[in-house]
Design an enzyme around this catalytic site. Sequence first.
Site, mmCIF file in Angstrom:
data_model
loop_
_atom_site.group_PDB
_atom_site.id
_atom_site.type_symbol
_atom_site.label_atom_id
_atom_site.label_comp_id
_atom_site.label_asym_id
_atom_site.label_seq_id
_atom_site.Cartn_x
_atom_site.Cartn_y
_atom_site.Cartn_z
ATOM 1 N N HIS A 1 0.904 -1.030 -0.265
ATOM 2 C CA HIS A 1 -0.246 -0.189 0.125
ATOM 3 C C HIS A 1 1.169 0.530 0.129
ATOM 4 C CE1 HIS A 1 -0.003 -0.206 4.766
ATOM 5 N NE2 HIS A 1 0.174 1.399 4.380
ATOM 6 N N ASP B 1 1.009 -7.472 2.150
ATOM 7 C CA ASP B 1 0.825 -6.428 2.404
ATOM 8 C C ASP B 1 2.158 -5.777 1.814
ATOM 9 O OD1 ASP B 1 0.796 -3.610 1.463
ATOM 10 O OD2 ASP B 1 -0.188 -2.978 3.515
ATOM 11 N N SER C 1 4.105 1.856 8.754
ATOM 12 C CA SER C 1 3.752 0.839 7.611
ATOM 13 C C SER C 1 5.525 0.727 7.155
ATOM 14 C CB SER C 1 2.540 2.166 6.657
ATOM 15 O OG SER C 1 1.215 1.558 6.758
HETATM 16 N N1 ARG Z 1 -4.419 0.488 7.839
HETATM 17 C C1 ARG Z 1 -3.513 0.715 6.785
HETATM 18 C C2 ARG Z 1 -3.116 2.285 7.317
HETATM 19 O O1 ARG Z 1 -3.888 2.854 7.741
HETATM 20 C C3 ARG Z 1 -3.456 0.239 5.234
HETATM 21 C C4 ARG Z 1 -3.981 1.519 4.768
HETATM 22 C C5 ARG Z 1 -4.187 0.148 3.136
HETATM 23 N N2 ARG Z 1 -5.235 -0.561 2.750
HETATM 24 C C6 ARG Z 1 -6.084 -0.533 2.767
HETATM 25 N N3 ARG Z 1 -7.422 -1.447 2.629
HETATM 26 N N4 ARG Z 1 -7.416 0.947 2.861
HETATM 27 O O2 ARG Z 1 -2.580 1.970 6.224
HETATM 28 N N1 ASP Z 2 -1.922 1.348 7.980
HETATM 29 C C1 ASP Z 2 -0.698 2.763 8.932
HETATM 30 C C2 ASP Z 2 0.262 2.492 7.631
HETATM 31 O O1 ASP Z 2 0.133 2.614 6.615
HETATM 32 C C3 ASP Z 2 -0.238 1.890 10.051
HETATM 33 C C4 ASP Z 2 -0.686 1.809 11.303
HETATM 34 O O2 ASP Z 2 -1.854 2.789 10.965
HETATM 35 O O3 ASP Z 2 -1.022 1.327 11.744
HETATM 36 O O4 ASP Z 2 1.269 3.959 8.580
#
Ligand code: ARG
Ligand code: ASP
Length: 655
Positions: free
Chosen positions: A84, A222, A590
């Site tokens: 991502h 990921d 991330s």
């Molecule tokens: N929750 C994770 C973060 O905050 C992954 C985000 C990307 N993935 C998604 N399905 N939107 O960045």
């Molecule tokens: N998914 C988040 C990021 O892209 C990480 C988190 O919020 O824990 O940095």
Amino acid sequence: MKKSFLLAALLFAALEPLKADEGMWLPALISQRIGDMQAKGLQLSAEDIYSVNQASLKDAVVLFGRGCTGELVSDEGLLFTNHHCGYGFIQRHSSVEHDYLKDGFWAMNRSQELPNPGLTVRFLERMEDVTAAVLKGYKPAKMNEEQRQALIKKNSDKLKADAVKEGKGLRASVEALYYGNQYFLFVFREYSDVRLVGAPPSSIGKFGGETDNWMWPRHTGDFSIFRIYAGQDNMPAEYSETNVPYRPKKSLKISRAGVKEGDFTFVYGCPGSTQEYIHSEAVRYIQDISDPEKIALRTTRLNLMKKHMDQSQAVRIQYSSKYAGVANAWKKWQGEEKGLRKNKVVPVKQAYEKRFAEWAVGTRYEGITDRLALLYAAYNPIYRSYEYYNETVRAVEKIQMASGRPVAQKDYYRPIDEEIFVAMVSAFDKALDDSYKPESFLRQRAAFASVEAWKDAVFADDALAKELAEGLDAYYTQVLTPQLRELSSAITLTYRDYMQGQMEFESGRDFYPDANLTLRVAYGKVAGYRPVDAVWYNPVSTLRGIIEKDNPDIFDYNIPQVLRDIYARGGFEEQPVCFLATNHTTGGNSGSPVLNAKGELIGINFDRVWEGTMSDLVYDPEICRNISLDVRYLLFVIKEVGNAAYLFDEMNFAD
Ligand code: ARG
Ligand code: ASP
């Protein structure tokens, strides 16, 4: 004798309060934590983690792009981060003929690696406490706050200019920590030739999609792989065919030994933003107003998008990235709101403030918590309108275009945008007092019998759209933003004292500065958790779970055929995929390396569990978990899915 010793040890363990794995620590000050880290299993020294005299782990970690982390895994500049985090770049290289997002991408040799204009990575050269230099010449009795800020800016600019004199690609920043009680200089070296080496198909890299985002059990692969290139002198250079793979001072060894509940881990990366020391009124606003209102607004938008995406494959492709962007914070806020309530953060903070206020009588901190409450009473309603503006009218692409913000036409589907206009303009109008709306908005509103009719007119007449957009932008940037800025600097200023007061009030507590996208170390252990009564989540997921979720009819769970075939060959049931740990992380972490007790790479951080996302405000060791990709799944995908095992030749394996 032995028995009584054991008893004494047990007693001691019971008396010593368990130190929670909370905290994001400054690498340069890690010597203050190293004892605790070693007691919990770390086998490294502070110098191994951060040193300016010798290669240390910090030299293998980069800020990737503008808001992610990456790590070096070979002596030839190979870098891992999340899928991502690389998504936008993978997307830019994709076309109908080469759909790398869908099918994945694997460079089979260096000449096939793809350059990414605009992508940079930053290595931290050094960081140092410059509080004295930043405040040099400050005379509290003679200077007001404005003069103090001007002085800080002047001194900081000088420090930054001096710091970048020494060489190529150097960048410097001076960051206020603890609301300006301390200042640190960060000197980075920035490389701008960063090429795409590999990415799995999205059905692996984004497996679970929005359904599984922020959730456990998780099975997302990921990751994406890049390579940093440098000039012949190993220094930063603009993209050129003659550039060579960057030779890092340090690259990480990869451990394939695996993880189990209780194992020590630490995360080295760039957490973006936390607010661990804020006033109860700020938390109350987030919990009772901001989160619920923004969740509701985004639910509306997501439903509108989804309706059209479900009807057309073409629209799904156009809107999947936008949908993901809207859904990500939407889901996080839901976990956060719940977590804040469950942990009774507001009443707990209120009780703390009461104790603080009693202690503060007669000190220079007297009355400070009441002052903050008053400031928030003035700030929150204006901030609420600002959030509304952002989440409603600014979310309409027609309005974005009309105010000169580019919208990719190939990803634009007008029927969605028209419905979003009606819903969002209505919500904005309904929620806010007319005093929060510019004159042009009110005039246009009065000219139409319904929001529907208004929408038809705005979509038919660019001049009308422009008037609406510019009126809103002008009002929010020129009228409200300055008001907010003034109040928020008063708040920050008060926090400077409150923060210092908290540090005196709780002199035995170890404080860490709130995250600000600078390099930090968090540490903890591999651990499952209990999301609700009677349910225990194991900390490790496997390929078996991917096959269990696999469903060709559900977009988020439709795995590539090759993965089904591999699984059918047998022997991969126990292939680990993701794991949970107690490391305190946030957005920006991330892509961060997750390391074992020896500092070897065991995983790549990519998310947290939904129930624990209030860790940005308060960390609960029972339920806050970071989610990492097990590095062994990454290796598995490279080899079995990408047929790119040649990449292993340049990696260093610990076992
Ligand atoms: N929750 C994770 C973060 O905050 C992954 C985000 C990307 N993935 C998604 N399905 N939107 O960045
Ligand atoms: N998914 C988040 C990021 O892209 C990480 C988190 O919020 O824990 O940095």
